[in-house]
Write a protein that holds these residues in place. Structure first.
Motif, short mmCIF file in Angstrom:
data_model
loop_
_atom_site.label_atom_id
_atom_site.label_comp_id
_atom_site.label_asym_id
_atom_site.label_seq_id
_atom_site.Cartn_x
_atom_site.Cartn_y
_atom_site.Cartn_z
N GLY A 115 8.22 44.77 42.77
CA GLY A 115 8.80 44.76 44.12
C GLY A 115 10.32 44.64 44.12
O GLY A 115 10.97 44.99 45.11
N SER A 152 2.14 40.21 52.80
CA SER A 152 1.83 40.45 51.40
C SER A 152 0.60 39.65 50.95
O SER A 152 0.48 38.47 51.27
N TYR A 206 10.44 42.94 37.76
CA TYR A 206 9.18 42.87 38.52
C TYR A 206 9.13 43.97 39.58
O TYR A 206 10.12 44.17 40.33
N ARG A 239 8.43 38.95 44.07
CA ARG A 239 9.66 39.20 44.82
C ARG A 239 10.44 37.89 44.98
O ARG A 239 9.86 36.81 45.02
N LYS A 277 9.73 48.61 48.59
CA LYS A 277 10.18 47.74 49.66
C LYS A 277 11.66 47.97 49.99
O LYS A 277 12.07 47.95 51.15
C1 SPV Z 1 4.26 42.89 48.63
O1 SPV Z 1 4.70 41.85 48.12
O2 SPV Z 1 4.13 43.02 49.87
C2 SPV Z 1 3.83 44.02 47.77
C3 SPV Z 1 4.16 43.97 46.38
O3 SPV Z 1 3.28 44.99 48.27
S1 SPV Z 1 5.85 44.29 46.08
O4 SPV Z 1 6.00 45.70 45.77
O5 SPV Z 1 6.20 43.45 44.96
O6 SPV Z 1 6.63 43.97 47.25
#
Ligand code: SPV
Ligand code: GTP
Ligand code: MN
Length: 586
Positions: A201, A250, A199, A71, A208
């Motif tokens: 996230g 995370s 990617y 992210r 998210k």
């Molecule tokens: C996080 O970063 O908290 C995740 C992976 O669960 S993502 O979907 O990339 O945010």
């Protein structure tokens, strides 16, 4: 052919197609036939790599661009009309200015490509919790991932009817240029726009972007909560199941806790742990005045490194069919590997960058934020309530993070208001889940710092309000599995042994065990943490449970500094709690 007559969907798809100029539009219906066709197309173009059909049936491998593996918090925006409403912890830009900027980036970005139209539901279609979305994307990886992570299907259009009440999500890989990468939320327009990334996230917009950033904004308006929480059920030998929800930042242990296998002293008596969710919870008051929760997702997007048959067999077994592996090691036999899977790094394999990899050269084979995408239904410990549209009743909310010192193994807040304070002062070491430095302690309130779709001060006020609205709210706790000794080793064994702490938490919820009151809240009597079968001395356990007043005084200055950012948006209840903590430490 369009699968809906919904005017709002049709006109928006038309408008976005006129902007991005795809060669064609494919309407996803959620059928296995269509998905198989699209998966095969991805395999033909190389966007996906088919894995060993005997060992990993239905599984594919995917690599994201080298500059695009996590992210991007610095390029994630909340664009509401008033800057003040986004608050000091979010990036903001005026919506009109941002739309103009993005329109430039999307102009013709799908030329020569296919635009896929993905209708999806967060939570079971028709559930009182359910919210619907449509994601437009030029990525086959996104189509096949969304089909695992959410409930994709034409039935979403039926549930939606003529209503314009859906979340619009536009994603284009464009040129994958990191200088032009933007993940943007327009909460007042129910709109998400993501460009120049591939990617997870950043591009699986149900996750998210919708289920946390947009949903947290909607939850405040509609009196419910969207949280970065796992949900699990603990079944006792009599067959009673009690549920808790836990928020950790995370890569701080949600997936691992949600799927834990209790130590033998528990399993032999008949205790079981059931996974309802590993990343996101939507919570609202139920008819009985308790707080009920659903996991709005349909799959797991889990951290691969460290996942093994020893640490988390349920996660590993979930990935054995119909799953996607991203940025891990690709072995010559069409299977996968990552650091921490076992002690035998493969030879003749390709690393996450796609280069021939020699494990002896000291480099990592898998990216530290490499991930698996697996259907929840594959999980051996998936809860029987996973698809229950009403959700499950929550007895305890647990906060936690990675703290080498300061935070004890577990403590309980004195009441809801104090519990909200405990969540608001969470701090944790950063991880590879987001770009930037790793291992730096930062404040991450409720594990929502990167995910709250509005002003964090208003968010805390919403938490306080929910405690008054819900007649019988859960008890609130804090845990820390990550205390280090002087040599830098984890003191607490963690993983399955975390069950020992969960048992104390549940016993506290049901008034079955006493506790010691300290400056920060209630801590267990060391004798009340069951360490049977564990090689840990009483002195070490006492050490794990100590509240070091000197460290907590340092903590108070950190919190004071952090709270100052929120000005008069800091709820007075939290300022009072900070004063109480200060006084308790004297
Ligand atoms: C996080 O970063 O908290 C995740 C992976 O669960 S993502 O979907 O990339 O945010
Ligand atoms: P996101 O998907 O990014 O939201 O992460 P998550 O919170 O689900 O994290 P996950 O369970 O995938 O854990 C990430 C890392 O924490 C892995 O490297 C685990 O090995 C480590 N971890 C998880 N639980 C424990 C524990 O109890 N003790 C220790 N020492 N490490 C743990
Ligand atoms: Mn997460």
């Amino acid at each position: 052919m369009a699968l809906t007559t919904n005017k709002a969907v049709l006109s928006w798809v038309d408008e976005m197609a006129a902007l991005t100029k795809p060669e064609k539009i494919v309407w996803i219906d959620g059928s296995e036939e269509q998905l198989a066709e699209i998966r095969n197309e991805g395999i033909a173009t190389g966007e996906l790599i088919k894995l060993n059909e005997e060992v990993l049936p239905g599984c594919v491998y995917h690599r994201s661009a080298l500059n695009d593996v996590a992210r991007v918090e610095g390029r994630t925006f909340i664009c509401c009309r008033n800057k003040e409403d986004a608050g000091p912890t979010n990036n903001w830009m005026d919506p009109q200015e941002m739309y103009a900027k993005l329109n430039g980036l999307y102009d013709g970005s799908m030329k020569g490509r296919t635009m896929y139209v993905i209708p999806y539901s967060m939570s079971v279609v028709g559930s009182p919790f359910a919210k619907y979305g449509v994601e437009l994307t030029d990525s086959i990886y996104v189509v096949v991932s969304m089909a695992i992570m959410t409930r994709v299907g034409a039935n979403v259009y039926e549930a939606l009817g003529d209503s314009p009440d859906f979340i619009k999500g536009l994603h284009s890989k464009a040129e994958l240029d990191e200088e032009k990468r933007y993940i943007v939320h327009f909460p007042e327009d129910n709109t998400i726009m993501s460009v120049n990334s591939g990617y997870g996230g950043n591009v699986l917009l149900g996750k998210k972007c919708f289920a946390l950033r947009i949903a947290s904004y909607l939850g405040r308006k509609e009196n419910w909560m969207a949280e970065h929480m796992l949900i699990l059920g603990i079944e006792d030998p009599e067959g009673n199941v009690r549920y808790l929800a836990a928020a950790f930042p995370s890569a701080c242990g949600k997936t691992n806790l949600a799927m834990l296998i209790p130590p033998e002293i528990y399993t032999s008596k008949g205790y079981k742990v059931w996974c309802v969710g590993d990343d996101i919870a939507w919570l609202r008051e139920g008819p009985d005045g308790r707080l009920w929760a659903v996991n709005p997702e349909n799959g797991f997007f889990g951290v691969a490194p460290g996942t093994s048959m020893k640490s988390n067999p349920n996660a590993l077994l979930s990935t054995m069919k119909n799953s996607i592996f991203t940025n891990v090691v690709l072995k010559p036999d069409g299977t996968v590997w990552w650091e921490g899977m076992d002690k035998n790094p493969p030879t003749g394999a390709l690393n996450w960058k796609g280069e021939p990899w020699d494990p002896a050269d000291g480099s990592k084979g898998a990216h530290p934020n490499s991930r698996f995408t697996a259907p929840a239904k594959n999980c051996p410990c998936i809860s029987s309530e996973f698809d229950n549209p009403q959700g499950v009743p929550i007895d305890a909310i647990v906060f936690g993070g990675r703290r080498a010192k300061t935070a004890p193994l577990v403590y309980q807040s004195r009441n809801w208001q104090h519990g909200v304070f405990v969540g608001s002062i969470m701090a944790s070491e950063t991880t590879a889940a987001a770009t930037g430095a790793v291992g730096v302690v930062r404040r991450d309130p409720m594990a929502m710092l990167p995910f709250c779709g509005y002003h964090m001060g208003d968010y805390w006020q919403h938490w306080l309000n929910m405690g008054k609205l819900v007649k019988n709210p859960p008890k609130i706790f804090n845990v820390n599995w990550f205390r280090l000794d002087d040599e830098g080793h984890f003191i607490w064994p963690g993983f399955g042994d975390n069950m020992r702490v969960l048992q104390w938490i549940m016993a506290r919820c049901y008034g079955e065990v006493d506790a010691v009151e300290t400056a920060i809240g209630y801590v267990p009597n060391p004798d009340d943490i069951n360490v049977e079968g564990l090689d840990i001395s009483k002195a070490v356990l006492e050490d794990l449970l100590t509240v070091d007043k000197a460290l907590w005084k340092e903590e108070v200055s950190g919190i004071t500094e952090f709270y100052a950012k929120f000005g008069d948006k800091l709820p007075k209840e939290l300022a009072e709690e900070l004063e109480t903590l200060k006084a308790n430490l004297e």
